[in-house]
Design a protein around this motif. Structure first.
Motif, PDB file in Angstrom:
ATOM      1  N   LYS A 188      -5.702  -4.545 -17.187  1.00  0.00           N
ATOM      2  CA  LYS A 188      -4.267  -4.808 -17.272  1.00  0.00           C
ATOM      3  C   LYS A 188      -4.028  -6.192 -17.872  1.00  0.00           C
ATOM      4  CE  LYS A 188      -1.950  -1.998 -13.867  1.00  0.00           C
ATOM      5  NZ  LYS A 188      -1.226  -1.960 -12.610  1.00  0.00           N
ATOM      6  N   GLY A 239      -2.192  -1.151 -24.387  1.00  0.00           N
ATOM      7  CA  GLY A 239      -1.706  -0.769 -23.050  1.00  0.00           C
ATOM      8  C   GLY A 239      -0.673  -1.776 -22.568  1.00  0.00           C
ATOM      9  N   HIS A 288       2.674  -1.348 -24.347  1.00  0.00           N
ATOM     10  CA  HIS A 288       3.474  -0.231 -23.823  1.00  0.00           C
ATOM     11  C   HIS A 288       4.023  -0.543 -22.428  1.00  0.00           C
ATOM     12  CE1 HIS A 288       1.656   1.802 -27.234  1.00  0.00           C
ATOM     13  NE2 HIS A 288       2.603   2.713 -27.102  1.00  0.00           N
ATOM     14  N   ALA A 289       3.250  -1.291 -21.649  1.00  0.00           N
ATOM     15  CA  ALA A 289       3.736  -1.694 -20.317  1.00  0.00           C
ATOM     16  C   ALA A 289       4.959  -2.610 -20.469  1.00  0.00           C
ATOM     17  CB  ALA A 289       2.635  -2.404 -19.540  1.00  0.00           C
ATOM     18  N   ALA A 307       7.904  -0.513 -21.151  1.00  0.00           N
ATOM     19  CA  ALA A 307       8.330   0.173 -19.919  1.00  0.00           C
ATOM     20  C   ALA A 307       9.138  -0.785 -19.032  1.00  0.00           C
ATOM     21  CB  ALA A 307       7.118   0.698 -19.174  1.00  0.00           C
ATOM     22  N   HIS A 349       3.992   7.611 -20.431  1.00  0.00           N
ATOM     23  CA  HIS A 349       3.163   7.331 -19.246  1.00  0.00           C
ATOM     24  C   HIS A 349       3.592   6.033 -18.560  1.00  0.00           C
ATOM     25  CE1 HIS A 349      -0.378   6.634 -16.780  1.00  0.00           C
ATOM     26  NE2 HIS A 349      -0.520   5.447 -17.372  1.00  0.00           N
ATOM     27  N   TYR A 350       3.734   4.972 -19.346  1.00  0.00           N
ATOM     28  CA  TYR A 350       4.058   3.677 -18.742  1.00  0.00           C
ATOM     29  C   TYR A 350       5.496   3.648 -18.205  1.00  0.00           C
ATOM     30  CZ  TYR A 350      -0.336   1.457 -20.043  1.00  0.00           C
ATOM     31  OH  TYR A 350      -1.656   1.118 -20.119  1.00  0.00           O
ATOM     32  N   GLN A 387       5.477   5.445 -14.945  1.00  0.00           N
ATOM     33  CA  GLN A 387       4.868   4.579 -13.927  1.00  0.00           C
ATOM     34  C   GLN A 387       5.874   3.514 -13.451  1.00  0.00           C
ATOM     35  OE1 GLN A 387       1.355   2.407 -15.178  1.00  0.00           O
ATOM     36  NE2 GLN A 387       0.080   3.906 -14.115  1.00  0.00           N
TER      37      GLN A 387
END
Lengths: 387, 322
Positions: free
Chosen positions: B160, B190, B193-194, B197, B227-228, B231
């Motif tokens: 992360k 990743g 994209h987080a 989000a 997905h993110y 979440q």
């Protein structure tokens, strides 16, 4: 002089306030006194023979002012400091500072630092409006202001002259309020930009000159036929010290909106209340100051028996407005603190409203336009669904 | 009365066209990629949809445009914002949806929908394009990965990482810096994209979190973004079959409403016949009896023949003689 010529004259002063002041000074040889918004009694400076003008945010980008005031001050205060730092206030003989907001106090200090040669007259406003001592303390403040003005100008400001100025200011306000009435009825279909030019210029121009032009303008609209409003009827709220950018107002109206009322400082708030013409003129100014907050409530003042949100809902019923657009200047703390109450009251009353945060540095107008158009579509579709 | 309506979503990076019949059934749709503010792209999408349906523009009873270039289309009878159209299209695709997340090429928006399927509240990015399709495009270029493969790559993230900047240009600097530190592209993407989000969740917070949630717009085709966001929201996202055309579909449906409202007093000949038949049945004194003077119905006939001397026969004679 036709209607467009008159509005054009108002627009010139509104777009270049300091240019107007320079020309006025050159013409009359008299002093120019700048003041902060929003409760400065221009009547006193006028009675003293000076030109009182409310200092305006400039549309220039902030440059050297950045070195004096932090970027989390509102656009108005940063623009004022920037103008001072760039020597734009040379025309001013004195500046009157009020204390209705903590950011204005910071700005006052910064300007004092940048303009050591300019006389600064500090003026304290009572913010607690319905205490037993408010009227008395306000009278003391206004009396002190008069005394400082007399000292600075080196001549007394007589009661009779203050009353004369009061009558002139009242008649100017009455004329502009008449325009508001006629706009609401549809007989004076003035755009928001035109309305801003008219009110803003009255904060700048020689009051007698402005009043003579306003009389002609009002007379031209009297006995007119009411044109039906074609767009969605909206009320504009907010924006205290600084005028909303004209391009923003024009954009709102391009989205199929007819603005039928406002409580903007560069709008109805400024002209809402008259000064009593009888009795002691200083007590009358103090009364005016207190009445202003019941006329159009202000989030910078504390008054338990007055609600801005209730005022807005009532005004909108009278204007037959379908919704409201709130214009909030970025970092305007009084507005930020009060807005949740307005939001809650409007949601409870099922009255649609849209919040737009504005910035000195400009806004992405295309994106804002999408938001305003969507708001218009929502209100229209809701009304159609209810019909 | 014409038999079709068209919705066009003139977006910043793609143009979408949907054609509906008067029952609201989709008869054609097309998506065309285009250059900035390109009229060619939108023309291509319109042509593709018309060709698919075997129709011409003249067959359209109403054309409604939406999207970034909505005011630039002369053939549109009306235009509505993408917020209104995406809400309408998404609710049509997923009945009962209460929240629509739309991430397009240059803006992202979250729309709360009321019980009647109308927009109740909305929030959109109003300062910069961070967290939009353009943001992903810029960062895909920075890591030299094809935009279509970006999502799959990001789904493989293990560590992360954090992208703190919400400006596309500064985020690019952060991405380059993370890559220079030796972090693999998967982890860096990743983190990108987080960040999207988190920004989307901020918009959701402004209108209120509620479900079911539908995601539309081009970024809905990116599995890592979905997905993110799921979440971050802690809620599933419903993805319509064709998330990109939600705006064009909404525009077409609004056009259909307008067209139906305008012609609500006009009916087709078939509808007219059906009504008369129904009236005949209603008037029958014996169940099944069709003893109505004006219509002589032979059940073997598809269309009832006007009875000689009846009103329809007289009208027909009159029309023939005119």
């Amino acid at each position: 002089m036709d209607r467009q010529d008159i509005i054009g004259r108002f627009a010139e002063a509104a777009q270049d306030p300091l240019g107007y002041a320079k020309a006025w000074k050159a013409r009359t040889g008299r002093q120019v006194i700048g003041s902060f918004p929003m409760n400065f009694p221009g009547e006193l400076a006028h009675a003293a023979g000076a030109l009182p003008m409310i200092l305006q945010e400039s549309d220039e980008a902030i440059t050297v002012g950045h070195g004096v005031l932090f970027p989390f001050y509102c656009g108005y205060t940063r623009s004022m400091v920037d103008q001072a730092a760039r020597g734009r206030f040379e025309v001013l003989d004195a500046i009157m500072f009020g204390d209705h907001c903590v950011q204005l106090l910071g700005m006052a200090d910064a300007i004092r630092m940048k303009l050591p040669g300019t006389r600064v007259i500090f003026f304290q406003l009572i913010s607690s409006m319905n205490d037993p001592w408010t009227q008395g303390r306000s009278e003391e403040s206004f009396a002190k202001l008069r005394q400082e003005l007399e000292e600075f100008l080196g001549r007394p400001v007589e009661d009779a002259v203050i009353r004369e100025s009061t009558r002139l200011f009242n008649s100017n306000r009455r004329l502009l309020r008449r325009l508001y009435e006629m706009r609401k009825e549809g007989t004076a279909p003035l755009t928001s930009v035109e309305m801003q030019h008219i009110v803003k210029s009255s904060m700048i121009m020689d009051k007698a000159e402005h009043t003579a032009l306003a009389e002609k303008l009002v007379a031209g609209f009297e006995n007119g036929t009411a044109a039906p409003s074609r767009g969605l009827r909206l009320h504009l709220s907010g924006h205290f010290c600084q005028a909303p950018k004209p391009e923003l107002l024009a954009m709102i109206e391009e989205c199929g909106v007819t603005v039928v009322g406002d409580d903007l400082f560069h709008g109805f708030r400024y002209i809402s209340t008259d000064v009593p013409e009888e009795g002691d003129p200083i007590a009358a100014l103090a009364r005016w100051y207190m009445d202003r907050n019941t006329g159009v409530p202000c989030p910078t003042r504390v008054q338990n028996n007055v609600d801005w949100d209730a005022f807005l809902l009532k005004a909108m019923r009278e204007e037959r407005a379908d919704g409201m657009i709130v214009l909030m200047a970025k970092f305007c703390e009084p507005h930020m603190y009060y807005y949740p109450e307005v939001k809650e009251a409007f949601e409870k009353a099922d009255m649609p409203h849209l919040l737009i945060e504005t910035e000195h540095e400009g806004m992405a107008l295309e994106s804002l336009k999408t938001r305003v158009e969507t708001f218009v579509e929502i209100v229209k579709r809701r009304e159609a669904a209810l019909a | 009365m014409k038999r079709y309506v068209m919705g066009i979503d003139f977006g910043s990076t793609t143009a979408k066209t949907v054609i509906l019949d008067l029952k609201g059934k989709r008869v054609a749709h097309a998506v065309a990629h285009m250059g900035a503010v390109s009229g060619d792209g939108v023309k291509a999408s319109i042509k593709m949809a018309l060709d698919q349906a075997g129709l011409t523009q003249a067959d359209m009873g109403r054309t409604v445009s939406t999207g970034y270039g909505r005011r630039m289309l002369d053939m549109a009878d009306k235009n509505y914002t993408e917020i209104t159209c995406h809400a309408r299209g998404a609710v049509a695709m997923v009945p009962g949806a209460r929240l629509v997340i739309d991430i397009g090429g240059q803006d992202s928006k979250v729309i709360a929908v009321d019980d009647n399927g109308l927009v109740a509240q909305f929030a959109m990015n109003d300062r910069c394009a961070a967290g939009t399709g353009k943001f992903l495009e810029v960062l895909a270029r920075a890591v030299e990965v094809d935009l279509d493969k970006l999502g799959e790559l990001a789904l493989g993230a293990r560590e992360k990482l954090k992208i703190s900047s919400m400006c596309a240009t500064f985020a690019e600097t952060e991405v380059i810096s993370l890559l220079a530190e030796g972090h693999p592209k998967t982890d860096v993407m990743g983190a990108v994209h987080a960040a999207i989000a988190a920004r989307t969740l901020g918009l959701v917070g402004r209108v209120g979190k509620k479900g079911p949630v539908v995601m539309t717009g081009g970024v809905a085709r990116n599995p890592a973004a979905v997905h993110y966001i799921e979440q971050a929201l802690d809620m599933p996202l419903i993805l319509p079959e064709l998330p990109q055309i939600a705006g064009a579909l909404g525009a077409a449906l609004i056009g259909l409403d307008d067209y139906r409202a305008e012609y609500k007093h006009q009916i087709t000949e078939a509808e007219d016949m059906a009504r008369e038949e129904q009236m005949a049945e209603d008037k029958a004194c014996i169940p099944g009896c069709r003893g109505v003077p004006e219509l002589a119905v032979d059940p073997r006939e598809k269309q009832p023949a006007p009875r000689a001397g009846g009103l329809k026969s007289l009208l027909s004679t009159l029309q023939n003689n005119l």
